[in-house]
Design an enzyme around this catalytic site. Structure first.
Site, PDB file in Angstrom:
ATOM      1  N   LYS A  13     -12.005 -35.959 -20.090  1.00 42.31           N
ATOM      2  CA  LYS A  13     -11.367 -34.603 -19.924  1.00 42.31           C
ATOM      3  C   LYS A  13     -10.030 -34.464 -19.250  1.00 42.31           C
ATOM      4  O   LYS A  13      -9.077 -33.989 -19.694  1.00 42.31           O
ATOM      5  CB  LYS A  13     -12.460 -33.556 -19.405  1.00 42.31           C
ATOM      6  CG  LYS A  13     -13.693 -33.455 -20.060  1.00 42.31           C
ATOM      7  CD  LYS A  13     -14.504 -32.478 -19.478  1.00 42.31           C
ATOM      8  CE  LYS A  13     -14.773 -32.653 -17.999  1.00 42.31           C
ATOM      9  NZ  LYS A  13     -15.757 -33.763 -18.069  1.00 42.31           N
ATOM     10  N   ARG A  88     -18.927 -25.489 -15.060  1.00 43.32           N
ATOM     11  CA  ARG A  88     -20.002 -26.695 -15.042  1.00 43.32           C
ATOM     12  C   ARG A  88     -21.411 -26.073 -15.004  1.00 43.32           C
ATOM     13  O   ARG A  88     -22.267 -26.845 -15.262  1.00 43.32           O
ATOM     14  CB  ARG A  88     -19.853 -27.471 -13.920  1.00 43.32           C
ATOM     15  CG  ARG A  88     -19.146 -28.759 -14.072  1.00 43.32           C
ATOM     16  CD  ARG A  88     -18.783 -29.622 -12.981  1.00 43.32           C
ATOM     17  NE  ARG A  88     -18.632 -30.901 -12.860  1.00 43.32           N
ATOM     18  CZ  ARG A  88     -17.620 -31.602 -12.864  1.00 43.32           C
ATOM     19  NH1 ARG A  88     -16.408 -30.751 -12.985  1.00 43.32           N
ATOM     20  NH2 ARG A  88     -17.547 -32.965 -13.125  1.00 43.32           N
ATOM     21  N   ARG A 127     -12.379 -47.050 -13.419  1.00 40.05           N
ATOM     22  CA  ARG A 127     -11.439 -46.026 -13.309  1.00 40.05           C
ATOM     23  C   ARG A 127     -10.704 -46.274 -11.793  1.00 40.05           C
ATOM     24  O   ARG A 127     -11.481 -46.585 -10.935  1.00 40.05           O
ATOM     25  CB  ARG A 127     -11.902 -44.543 -13.386  1.00 40.05           C
ATOM     26  CG  ARG A 127     -10.987 -43.519 -13.006  1.00 40.05           C
ATOM     27  CD  ARG A 127     -11.435 -42.363 -13.560  1.00 40.05           C
ATOM     28  NE  ARG A 127     -12.485 -41.658 -12.986  1.00 40.05           N
ATOM     29  CZ  ARG A 127     -12.993 -40.477 -13.495  1.00 40.05           C
ATOM     30  NH1 ARG A 127     -12.626 -39.796 -14.590  1.00 40.05           N
ATOM     31  NH2 ARG A 127     -14.005 -39.799 -12.757  1.00 40.05           N
ATOM     32  N   ARG A 160     -12.708 -43.882  -6.577  1.00 42.95           N
ATOM     33  CA  ARG A 160     -13.290 -42.692  -5.896  1.00 42.95           C
ATOM     34  C   ARG A 160     -14.596 -43.117  -5.529  1.00 42.95           C
ATOM     35  O   ARG A 160     -15.121 -43.750  -6.197  1.00 42.95           O
ATOM     36  CB  ARG A 160     -13.258 -41.591  -6.958  1.00 42.95           C
ATOM     37  CG  ARG A 160     -11.807 -40.887  -7.157  1.00 42.95           C
ATOM     38  CD  ARG A 160     -11.928 -39.948  -8.195  1.00 42.95           C
ATOM     39  NE  ARG A 160     -13.091 -39.099  -8.669  1.00 42.95           N
ATOM     40  CZ  ARG A 160     -13.364 -38.358  -9.760  1.00 42.95           C
ATOM     41  NH1 ARG A 160     -12.260 -38.284 -10.612  1.00 42.95           N
ATOM     42  NH2 ARG A 160     -14.308 -37.733 -10.019  1.00 42.95           N
ATOM     43  N   ARG A 171     -24.367 -38.179 -11.357  1.00 40.61           N
ATOM     44  CA  ARG A 171     -23.575 -37.181 -11.911  1.00 40.61           C
ATOM     45  C   ARG A 171     -23.806 -36.857 -13.279  1.00 40.61           C
ATOM     46  O   ARG A 171     -24.010 -35.746 -14.035  1.00 40.61           O
ATOM     47  CB  ARG A 171     -22.035 -37.808 -11.895  1.00 40.61           C
ATOM     48  CG  ARG A 171     -21.504 -37.654 -10.582  1.00 40.61           C
ATOM     49  CD  ARG A 171     -20.044 -38.488 -10.305  1.00 40.61           C
ATOM     50  NE  ARG A 171     -19.161 -37.921 -10.950  1.00 40.61           N
ATOM     51  CZ  ARG A 171     -17.940 -38.344 -11.321  1.00 40.61           C
ATOM     52  NH1 ARG A 171     -17.884 -39.491 -10.813  1.00 40.61           N
ATOM     53  NH2 ARG A 171     -16.828 -37.645 -12.061  1.00 40.61           N
TER      54      ARG A 171
END
Ligand code: AMP
Length: 214
Positions: A13, A88, A127, A160, A171
């Site tokens: 996203k 969310r 990532r 992160r 998550r």
């Protein structure tokens, strides 16, 4: 033009919103980026958000809704915006409806970026994020020109905390429990695309969907 990008963490996203904002000329609003910026500044919102984010949980709705309420009144939002990572929860989605109704605005497109958990885990664990400007890279699929250095601002890249494997799994659990139901909430307007192709192909699909008037 108001566009909502839905999809699990790692569905791309943020990457896509960053690309299509330039094509549509409207801002990309990422609640995750806003929260990370608040943490970096050490603001009270950042302090409240930190623990929830590190454990892979959701930040309470009241905090998030207030952030969005402020952000969408920005002058740069007058021609619309792309929402990434918001809403969310059903509570957030209905708060957004109320906010938009109060401004006589409506959501134009809701696009669900559909991707399997296996790909999510591979994408998120690879990532790397820039400490300076927040740009995301992937060590294999979208590496920077120079290892660990941001192409845009030259600052260091890092992983992160919530991109580590155990937190990713949490998550995904939270996504299935709280966020997946939004597909039903937006069932009249949501369009799903397969988000497991290359970055540019997905951008092309998104842009043609967004530019279709139905
Ligand atoms: P993201 O960058 O969108 O993956 O968001 C990172 C983290 O920020 C999430 O795992 C949540 O802890 C928090 N967060 C971001 N957006 C929201 C939201 N709309 N509601 C609740 N928590 C959020």
């Amino acid at each position: 033009m108001i566009v909502i990008l839905l999809g699990p963490p790692g569905s791309g996203k943020g990457t896509q919103a960053d690309k299509i904002k330039k094509i549509l000329n409207i801002p990309h609003i990422s609640t995750g980026d806003i929260l990370r910026e608040s943490i970096k500044k050490g603001s009270p919102i950042g302090e409240k958000a930190k623990q929830h984010m590190q454990s892979g949980g959701l930040v309470p709705d009241d905090i998030i809704i207030e952030i969005i309420k402020q952000r969408i009144t920005g002058a740069d939002c007058k021609n619309g915006f792309i929402l990434d990572g918001f809403p969310r929860t059903i509570n957030q989605a209905s708060a957004l409806d109320v906010l938009l109704k109060g401004k006589s605005l409506k959501i134009d497109k809701v696009i669900n970026m559909d991707v399997d958990d296996k790909i999510v885990i591979e994408r998120i664990s690879g990532r790397r994020t820039c400490r300076g400007c927040g740009t995301n890279y992937h060590i294999k699929y979208n590496p920077p020109a120079k290892e660990n250095v941001c192409d845009k601002c030259g600052k260091e890249l890092y992983q992160r905390d919530d991109d580590k494997i155990e937190t990713i799994k949490q998550r995904l659990v939270v996504y299935r429990k709280e966020t997946h139901v939004l597909l039903d909430y937006y069932k009249e307007i949501v369009i799903s695309i397969k988000a497991d192709k290359g970055i540019d192909k997905i951008t092309d699909s998104l842009v043609s969907l967004i530019k279709t008037n139905d």
